[in-house]
Design a protein around this motif. Structure first.
Motif, PDB file in Angstrom:
ATOM      1  N   VAL A 145      35.166  38.075  38.040  1.00  0.00           N
ATOM      2  CA  VAL A 145      36.573  37.871  37.684  1.00  0.00           C
ATOM      3  C   VAL A 145      37.202  36.900  38.696  1.00  0.00           C
ATOM      4  N   ALA A 146      37.883  35.889  38.198  1.00  0.00           N
ATOM      5  CA  ALA A 146      38.578  34.941  39.086  1.00  0.00           C
ATOM      6  C   ALA A 146      39.745  35.650  39.761  1.00  0.00           C
ATOM      7  N   ASN A 147      39.917  35.424  41.049  1.00  0.00           N
ATOM      8  CA  ASN A 147      41.025  36.063  41.764  1.00  0.00           C
ATOM      9  C   ASN A 147      42.379  35.498  41.367  1.00  0.00           C
ATOM     10  N   ASN A 148      42.398  34.212  41.031  1.00  0.00           N
ATOM     11  CA  ASN A 148      43.655  33.604  40.591  1.00  0.00           C
ATOM     12  C   ASN A 148      43.303  32.391  39.738  1.00  0.00           C
ATOM     13  N   MET A 149      43.562  32.493  38.432  1.00  0.00           N
ATOM     14  CA  MET A 149      43.168  31.435  37.493  1.00  0.00           C
ATOM     15  C   MET A 149      43.795  30.077  37.848  1.00  0.00           C
ATOM     16  N   GLU A 150      44.978  30.110  38.478  1.00  0.00           N
ATOM     17  CA  GLU A 150      45.665  28.858  38.805  1.00  0.00           C
ATOM     18  C   GLU A 150      45.241  28.296  40.159  1.00  0.00           C
ATOM     19  N   ASN A 151      44.487  29.084  40.927  1.00  0.00           N
ATOM     20  CA  ASN A 151      44.060  28.627  42.246  1.00  0.00           C
ATOM     21  C   ASN A 151      42.597  29.006  42.480  1.00  0.00           C
ATOM     22  N   PRO A 152      41.672  28.140  42.046  1.00  0.00           N
ATOM     23  CA  PRO A 152      40.233  28.439  42.161  1.00  0.00           C
ATOM     24  C   PRO A 152      39.788  28.675  43.605  1.00  0.00           C
ATOM     25  N   GLU A 153      40.569  28.177  44.577  1.00  0.00           N
ATOM     26  CA  GLU A 153      40.179  28.342  45.982  1.00  0.00           C
ATOM     27  C   GLU A 153      40.160  29.807  46.416  1.00  0.00           C
ATOM     28  N   LEU A 154      40.838  30.672  45.674  1.00  0.00           N
ATOM     29  CA  LEU A 154      40.830  32.095  46.030  1.00  0.00           C
ATOM     30  C   LEU A 154      39.536  32.790  45.605  1.00  0.00           C
ATOM     31  N   GLY A 155      38.662  32.062  44.879  1.00  0.00           N
ATOM     32  CA  GLY A 155      37.333  32.589  44.573  1.00  0.00           C
ATOM     33  C   GLY A 155      37.296  33.643  43.483  1.00  0.00           C
ATOM     34  N   GLU A 156      36.207  34.420  43.502  1.00  0.00           N
ATOM     35  CA  GLU A 156      35.971  35.450  42.472  1.00  0.00           C
ATOM     36  C   GLU A 156      35.675  36.781  43.142  1.00  0.00           C
ATOM     37  N   ARG A 157      35.726  37.846  42.323  1.00  0.00           N
ATOM     38  CA  ARG A 157      35.332  39.171  42.794  1.00  0.00           C
ATOM     39  C   ARG A 157      34.546  39.856  41.681  1.00  0.00           C
ATOM     40  N   LYS A 158      33.831  40.908  42.031  1.00  0.00           N
ATOM     41  CA  LYS A 158      33.097  41.718  41.039  1.00  0.00           C
ATOM     42  C   LYS A 158      33.966  42.926  40.682  1.00  0.00           C
ATOM     43  N   VAL A 159      34.139  43.140  39.369  1.00  0.00           N
ATOM     44  CA  VAL A 159      34.941  44.271  38.908  1.00  0.00           C
ATOM     45  C   VAL A 159      34.083  45.173  38.031  1.00  0.00           C
ATOM     46  N   PRO A 160      34.022  46.481  38.329  1.00  0.00           N
ATOM     47  CA  PRO A 160      33.187  47.391  37.530  1.00  0.00           C
ATOM     48  C   PRO A 160      33.760  47.626  36.131  1.00  0.00           C
ATOM     49  N   PHE A 161      32.835  47.739  35.156  1.00  0.00           N
ATOM     50  CA  PHE A 161      33.190  47.936  33.746  1.00  0.00           C
ATOM     51  C   PHE A 161      32.276  49.026  33.197  1.00  0.00           C
ATOM     52  N   GLY A 162      32.791  49.881  32.301  1.00  0.00           N
ATOM     53  CA  GLY A 162      31.952  50.940  31.756  1.00  0.00           C
ATOM     54  C   GLY A 162      32.412  51.386  30.382  1.00  0.00           C
ATOM     55  N   LYS A 163      31.849  52.497  29.938  1.00  0.00           N
ATOM     56  CA  LYS A 163      32.102  53.016  28.592  1.00  0.00           C
ATOM     57  C   LYS A 163      33.540  53.505  28.415  1.00  0.00           C
ATOM     58  N   GLU A 164      34.088  54.113  29.473  1.00  0.00           N
ATOM     59  CA  GLU A 164      35.454  54.642  29.401  1.00  0.00           C
ATOM     60  C   GLU A 164      36.370  53.846  30.328  1.00  0.00           C
ATOM     61  N   LEU A 165      37.489  53.442  29.774  1.00  0.00           N
ATOM     62  CA  LEU A 165      38.439  52.614  30.510  1.00  0.00           C
ATOM     63  C   LEU A 165      39.831  53.225  30.413  1.00  0.00           C
ATOM     64  N   TYR A 166      40.720  52.765  31.275  1.00  0.00           N
ATOM     65  CA  TYR A 166      42.151  53.022  31.093  1.00  0.00           C
ATOM     66  C   TYR A 166      42.808  51.722  30.651  1.00  0.00           C
ATOM     67  N   ILE A 167      43.701  51.840  29.660  1.00  0.00           N
ATOM     68  CA  ILE A 167      44.513  50.697  29.241  1.00  0.00           C
ATOM     69  C   ILE A 167      45.981  51.140  29.240  1.00  0.00           C
ATOM     70  N   GLU A 168      46.887  50.181  29.134  1.00  0.00           N
ATOM     71  CA  GLU A 168      48.313  50.521  29.064  1.00  0.00           C
ATOM     72  C   GLU A 168      48.613  51.167  27.709  1.00  0.00           C
ATOM     73  N   ARG A 169      49.411  52.215  27.733  1.00  0.00           N
ATOM     74  CA  ARG A 169      49.763  52.928  26.503  1.00  0.00           C
ATOM     75  C   ARG A 169      50.388  51.990  25.463  1.00  0.00           C
ATOM     76  N   GLU A 170      51.147  51.010  25.939  1.00  0.00           N
ATOM     77  CA  GLU A 170      51.809  50.104  24.996  1.00  0.00           C
ATOM     78  C   GLU A 170      50.825  49.122  24.337  1.00  0.00           C
ATOM     79  N   ASP A 171      49.576  49.123  24.778  1.00  0.00           N
ATOM     80  CA  ASP A 171      48.579  48.218  24.185  1.00  0.00           C
ATOM     81  C   ASP A 171      47.862  48.825  22.981  1.00  0.00           C
ATOM     82  N   PHE A 172      48.315  50.002  22.551  1.00  0.00           N
ATOM     83  CA  PHE A 172      47.796  50.585  21.307  1.00  0.00           C
ATOM     84  C   PHE A 172      48.966  51.054  20.451  1.00  0.00           C
TER      85      PHE A 172
END
Length: 557
Positions: free
Chosen positions: A369-396
């Motif tokens: 995952v890019a740390n800041n799409m508008e500033n590539p100099e901030l680099g990337e990080r690894k973000v864990p992903f799995g079967k169960e996630l939390y999303i914002e209630r307003e997104d459903f």
């Protein structure tokens, strides 16, 4: 020639006055100061004064002093001295080794008072404070001279010495300047310059039982420190003749010059010390640094940066006319400062669970995952992903409104930096509230894979539930709403009941676990947030919202 003309136009009126003084040889250097009274915490208006005075010293290759105007021990505390020093340093105004206290000059001030008595320019007065007010007159009526005004120099010297030795009670005698009781400027009608006050001083202890008044002490302090330009706010304009009288009659060489500028008024905020003190004492805010206030300590705790405050002060500019500045301008400045500097992290403030039914069990995938799409100099990080996630209630939405492109049964969206998922339904509790949303994912649609088979209109952010870190998030609004009136009819503050909303069960990605006090981030779609310096810890993360992501505010050129 044109360039020179442009330079003159771009200078503010204070700089133009300084240029004139230097050109005419009035001064051969520039020295400024910030002179707070240590009787409360500094606020945004003081930040303007600090940065203006420091900026002028920098611009002219001069020096900048920090000096505490501690001539009134009734309201002064060491706590305030320490907080002010921290604020000035944090703003980047470097006073080097030039930290001064007015109280260190009490002997020089006393000597100046004795000089005035000897010159027949000051006298000891027996009138009470109320009588002095009565004798002073008003804007339509000239004042009356005190019966004590024509005491001999010898008697005045003796009485003043006795005041210093503690022979009189508080308020029993005062020393007054002898100027002009008929002056159209009431400040010049024989003002009090010393009073008896048996109080322990935070710096000098019980060494003195007489203390100088501010209008007498302040010009002497400036003169002792070789201040050239005493920059202050407009309410001191009427005091300037007294300032000039004091430095002249006390016979200072190359005395300082007072120049006034307009105060900074900000909409929808409280800066009055009396009101803030009451808010603190009544427990409505949790101290002088509560993030709903605009003390410098509160702005720092909320997540504002020195750079944002400097930008704000530059935009406001220096004026001779009082005016109000929209609070939205301050918010604009912090957005501008943070948007390219800070990583964009995923945080869910109102969580609902999303289960990807066809994703492998017990699998944790680490996505780039890019740390800041508008500033590539901030680099990337690894973000864990799995079967169960939390999303914002307003997104459903089970039954979507028009132009709703997020999750609803049958709709496909992108999970940010991950996969396309299609909503298949939801689970509800016995009250009909949605508790879990179900979906399926398409493994071929992974972000960065180059998949172009189809497009989706909606993208939502998420946090993997197995690695999510629970956090508390505090959302702030202005503590008062000026459109409804800052004060109620009884004079109390018209407080906004929604000025603080605390969300206890938020989830953030695990990378935020190492965040320290004052660290700030952009939470995707939710705004800019800062780790609270008081209440946050490794076992209980607390984030303050600095500012939302968007505003209609625009800088006019």
């Amino acid at each position: 020639m044109e360039e020179n003309k442009e330079e003159v136009v771009s200078k503010n009126f204070i700089e133009q006055e300084i240029d004139k003084d230097l050109a005419e040889g009035v001064y051969d250097h520039v020295q400024t100061r910030f002179p707070p009274e240590p009787n409360g915490y500094l606020h945004i208006g003081h930040a303007k004064s600090i940065l203006l005075n420091y900026g002028l010293a920098q611009k002219y290759g001069g020096k900048f002093n920090l000096r505490f105007d501690d001539t009134n021990p009734t309201k002064e505390k060491t706590e305030f001295v320490e907080s002010i020093m921290e604020d000035v340093k944090w703003l980047g105004a470097d006073f080097e080794d030039r930290l001064f206290f007015a109280s260190n000059y009490f002997q020089e001030m006393y000597d100046c008072a004795v000089l005035l008595i000897k010159k027949g320019k000051a006298f000891v007065c027996d009138l009470t404070a109320e009588e002095i007010r009565e004798y002073r007159g008003d804007f339509k009526t000239p004042g009356k001279e005190s019966p004590c005004r024509n005491r001999s120099v010898e008697e005045n010297l003796k009485l003043f010495e006795e005041m210093k030795e503690g022979k009189y009670q508080d308020g029993e005698k005062v020393l007054r300047a002898k100027i002009d009781m008929a002056s159209p400027n009431i400040n010049m009608r024989d003002p009090v310059i010393y009073r008896v006050a048996r109080m322990t001083h935070h710096n000098t202890g019980d060494q003195w039982c007489i203390y100088p008044m501010y209008d007498f002490a302040h010009p002497i302090e400036d003169a002792i420190e070789h201040i050239t330009h005493s920059i202050c706010t407009l309410e001191f304009e009427d005091h300037r003749p007294l300032y000039d009288w004091v430095v002249k009659e006390c016979e200072f060489v190359a005395p300082p010059r007072q120049i006034e500028f307009a105060k900074l008024y900000l909409t929808n905020v409280i800066t009055g010390k009396r009101y803030i003190k009451k808010l603190v004492e009544d427990g409505i805010v949790d101290g002088w640094d509560d993030p709903r206030l605009v003390s410098i300590a509160a702005l720092r705790r909320r997540g504002y940066t020195p750079e944002a405050l400097r930008m704000f002060v530059d935009l406001v500019g220096v004026s001779k006319a009082n005016s109000s500045v929209d609070y939205a301008m301050l918010e604009y400045c912090i957005r501008e400062d943070l948007k390219l500097k800070r990583p964009r992290m995923m945080a869910i403030l109102d969580p609902i669970k999303l289960v990807i039914d066809n994703y492998p069990e017990d699998t944790v995938e680490y996505l780039d995952v890019a740390n800041n799409m508008e500033n590539p100099e901030l680099g990337e990080r690894k973000v864990p992903f799995g079967k169960e996630l939390y999303i914002e209630r307003e997104d459903f939405m089970e039954e979507p409104i028009k132009k709703y492109f997020r999750l609803f049964p049958g709709n496909e969206v992108r999970l940010m930096n991950a996969y396309f998922v299609t909503c298949t339904g939801c689970e509800k509790d016995e009250d009909g509230n949605v508790t879990v949303v179900h979906c399926t994912y398409d493994p071929e649609t992974k972000s960065g894979s180059g998949f172009e088979g189809r497009k989706v209109k909606g993208t939502i952010h998420w946090v993997a539930s197995s690695t999510a870190v629970q956090a508390e998030v505090r959302l702030y609004e202005n503590i008062v709403d000026e459109e409804k009136g800052k004060l109620n009819e009884d004079g109390s503050l018209n407080l906004n009941p929604n000025s603080l909303t605390i969300l206890k069960n938020c989830y953030v990605e695990p990378g935020l676990l190492s965040a320290k006090a004052y660290d700030s981030f952009q939470f995707v779609r939710n705004g800019f947030f800062c780790v609270d310096c008081k209440d946050s810890g490794a076992d209980h993360l607390v984030f303050n919202r600095i500012v939302s992501l968007k505003s209609s505010f625009k800088i006019t050129k």
